[in-house]
Design a protein around this motif. Structure first.
Motif, PDB file in Angstrom:
ATOM      1  N   LEU A  16       0.858  -0.871  -0.389  1.00 20.02           N
ATOM      2  CA  LEU A  16      -0.233   0.498  -0.161  1.00 20.02           C
ATOM      3  C   LEU A  16       1.071   1.218   0.467  1.00 20.02           C
ATOM      4  O   LEU A  16       0.214   2.166  -0.607  1.00 20.02           O
ATOM      5  CB  LEU A  16      -0.788   0.281   0.757  1.00 20.02           C
ATOM      6  CG  LEU A  16      -1.556  -0.699   1.365  1.00 20.02           C
ATOM      7  CD1 LEU A  16      -2.824  -0.591   2.670  1.00 20.02           C
ATOM      8  CD2 LEU A  16      -2.445  -0.755   0.164  1.00 20.02           C
ATOM      9  N   VAL A  42      -0.849  -3.595  -6.858  1.00 22.45           N
ATOM     10  CA  VAL A  42      -1.289  -4.102  -5.434  1.00 22.45           C
ATOM     11  C   VAL A  42      -2.968  -3.361  -6.078  1.00 22.45           C
ATOM     12  O   VAL A  42      -3.109  -2.645  -6.742  1.00 22.45           O
ATOM     13  CB  VAL A  42      -1.137  -2.729  -5.203  1.00 22.45           C
ATOM     14  CG1 VAL A  42      -2.252  -2.131  -3.779  1.00 22.45           C
ATOM     15  CG2 VAL A  42       0.029  -2.782  -4.407  1.00 22.45           C
ATOM     16  N   GLY A  44      -5.918  -1.368  -5.714  1.00 22.29           N
ATOM     17  CA  GLY A  44      -7.035  -0.282  -4.905  1.00 22.29           C
ATOM     18  C   GLY A  44      -8.390  -0.642  -4.752  1.00 22.29           C
ATOM     19  O   GLY A  44      -8.860  -1.138  -5.205  1.00 22.29           O
ATOM     20  N   HIS A 123      -5.552   0.784   8.168  1.00 20.19           N
ATOM     21  CA  HIS A 123      -5.928   0.209   6.537  1.00 20.19           C
ATOM     22  C   HIS A 123      -6.120  -1.016   6.740  1.00 20.19           C
ATOM     23  O   HIS A 123      -5.374  -1.374   7.104  1.00 20.19           O
ATOM     24  CB  HIS A 123      -5.158   0.577   5.478  1.00 20.19           C
ATOM     25  CG  HIS A 123      -4.863   2.491   5.063  1.00 20.19           C
ATOM     26  ND1 HIS A 123      -5.864   2.438   4.639  1.00 20.19           N
ATOM     27  CD2 HIS A 123      -4.648   3.562   5.803  1.00 20.19           C
ATOM     28  CE1 HIS A 123      -5.487   3.964   4.361  1.00 20.19           C
ATOM     29  NE2 HIS A 123      -5.077   4.369   5.256  1.00 20.19           N
ATOM     30  N   ALA A 125      -5.208  -4.511   4.263  1.00 17.82           N
ATOM     31  CA  ALA A 125      -5.373  -4.982   3.634  1.00 17.82           C
ATOM     32  C   ALA A 125      -4.496  -6.549   3.628  1.00 17.82           C
ATOM     33  O   ALA A 125      -4.739  -7.397   4.311  1.00 17.82           O
ATOM     34  CB  ALA A 125      -3.279  -4.742   2.575  1.00 17.82           C
ATOM     35  N   HIS A 135      -6.002  -3.313  -1.730  1.00 12.64           N
ATOM     36  CA  HIS A 135      -6.559  -3.246  -0.341  1.00 12.64           C
ATOM     37  C   HIS A 135      -7.813  -3.329   0.328  1.00 12.64           C
ATOM     38  O   HIS A 135      -8.963  -2.486  -0.754  1.00 12.64           O
ATOM     39  CB  HIS A 135      -6.524  -1.421  -0.781  1.00 12.64           C
ATOM     40  CG  HIS A 135      -6.537  -0.104   0.578  1.00 12.64           C
ATOM     41  ND1 HIS A 135      -6.525   1.141  -0.039  1.00 12.64           N
ATOM     42  CD2 HIS A 135      -6.362  -0.283   1.384  1.00 12.64           C
ATOM     43  CE1 HIS A 135      -6.412   1.335   1.485  1.00 12.64           C
ATOM     44  NE2 HIS A 135      -6.765   0.893   2.095  1.00 12.64           N
ATOM     45  N   ILE A 167       0.033   6.153   2.984  1.00 15.98           N
ATOM     46  CA  ILE A 167      -0.650   5.937   3.489  1.00 15.98           C
ATOM     47  C   ILE A 167      -1.904   6.511   4.197  1.00 15.98           C
ATOM     48  O   ILE A 167      -1.449   6.398   5.692  1.00 15.98           O
ATOM     49  CB  ILE A 167      -0.045   4.666   4.079  1.00 15.98           C
ATOM     50  CG1 ILE A 167      -1.621   3.225   4.820  1.00 15.98           C
ATOM     51  CG2 ILE A 167       0.659   4.839   5.284  1.00 15.98           C
ATOM     52  CD1 ILE A 167      -0.403   1.910   5.369  1.00 15.98           C
TER      53      ILE A 167
END
Length: 297
Positions: A16, A42, A44, A123, A125, A135, A167
């Motif tokens: 992230l 990654v 999103g 967050h 993940a 994410h 982040i």
């Protein structure tokens, strides 16, 4: 000169950070050991895919405009600090980014002359496979100094802004130890139970877990108080249940570690509480039971 974010490892939170830096057009290097798996993608929250760039394995030395971010497992931090100790300038800011406790002690031992920061995030993940991170939930990040250092104070606005890009949103905490104990309380309640019961976070809203969660909270608050940190015991359980509701579809990091037969961070979470409680002469039977149950797996 522009700052460069040096992000070590192939973990989900590191992914992230790298994706955030790329979106912010902030120079970064994603760094893994030779022959280790590299994160490539990654995903999103909106489903967009970011393709990560990787540095060469042999980075000679980081300078004063490099930031070293260590988003690693708690049990990896000590070795990482030893390895990077001779490869960074004394002015290089270092950010320890891991679940649980113990980072401050390790930083004081291995990098006493560097400006060292601690970060923790809510967050969500998840590593979907060896090269892809998703994410899974919007959160926020707290940032503070590991220990008092004149350069760390000077760099506070710069490092905060850089982490905001990677982040965010980021909140600077002067009382970072309190912030870490608050996060520790959440982890002590959610991580081992979800791992032992093999359930998503949301399952802990079931009334059958309420008494255990309450006792974990009481023990952590009592231990924190003995260590000089005042937590809100009256609302601790509701804070845990709020996280349970907000991350209902997520698997905890400890669940994922146990499910994939990887070492867990139990020593730095419930194990840390047990260790500190023993030093203070406090009995924490529920945290001890959860700690021993995870260690037995």
């Amino acid at each position: 000169m522009r700052w460069c974010m040096n992000i070590v490892g192939s973990g989900a939170i590191g992914g992230l950070c790298a994706a955030g830096a790329q979106h912010a057009n902030l120079p970064y290097r994603a760094i893994v050991r030779e022959h280790s798996n590299k994160l490539r993608f990654v995903e999103g929250l909106d489903g967009t895919i970011t393709h990560l760039d990787y540095a060469e394995h042999d980075i000679a030395k980081l300078g004063e405009h490099d930031v070293l971010i260590l988003p690693l497992k708690a049990f990896q931090i000590g070795d990482a600090l030893q390895q990077w100790q001779k490869r960074i300038n004394k002015a290089t800011p270092v950010i320890l980014f891991h679940n649980g406790m113990g980072g401050t002690e390790l930083a004081t031992t291995w990098l006493p002359d560097n400006p060292v920061f601690l970060a923790t995030t809510s967050h969500g993940a998840l590593k979907l496979n060896a090269d892809t991170v998703k994410h899974t939930g919007m959160g926020s990040t707290m940032l503070g100094m590991a220990f008092s250092h004149p350069l760390a104070k000077k760099l506070q606005p710069v490092v905060t802004a850089l982490m905001e890009a990677c982040i965010g949103p980021v909140t600077w905490r002067e009382d970072m130890q309190t912030a870490l104990w608050q996060k520790l309380l959440i982890n002590c309640a959610i991580n081992p139970l979800t791992a032992l019961e093999n359930v998503k976070n949301g399952a802990l809203a079931n009334p059958q877990y309420r008494a255990t969660l309450q006792l974990v909270c009481q023990e952590v608050c009592l231990t924190a108080q003995a260590c000089g940190v005042q937590l809100d015991e009256e609302n601790a359980l509701e804070q845990v249940l709020a996280v349970v509701r907000n991350t209902a579809e997520n698997y905890s990091s400890m669940h994922q570690d146990i499910a994939h037969h990887r070492p867990s961070e139990i020593d730095a979470i419930n194990g840390y509480v047990v260790q500190q409680a023993q030093k203070k002469g406090i009995d924490v039977p529920v945290n001890t039971r959860l700690f021993l149950a995870i260690k037995a797996l």
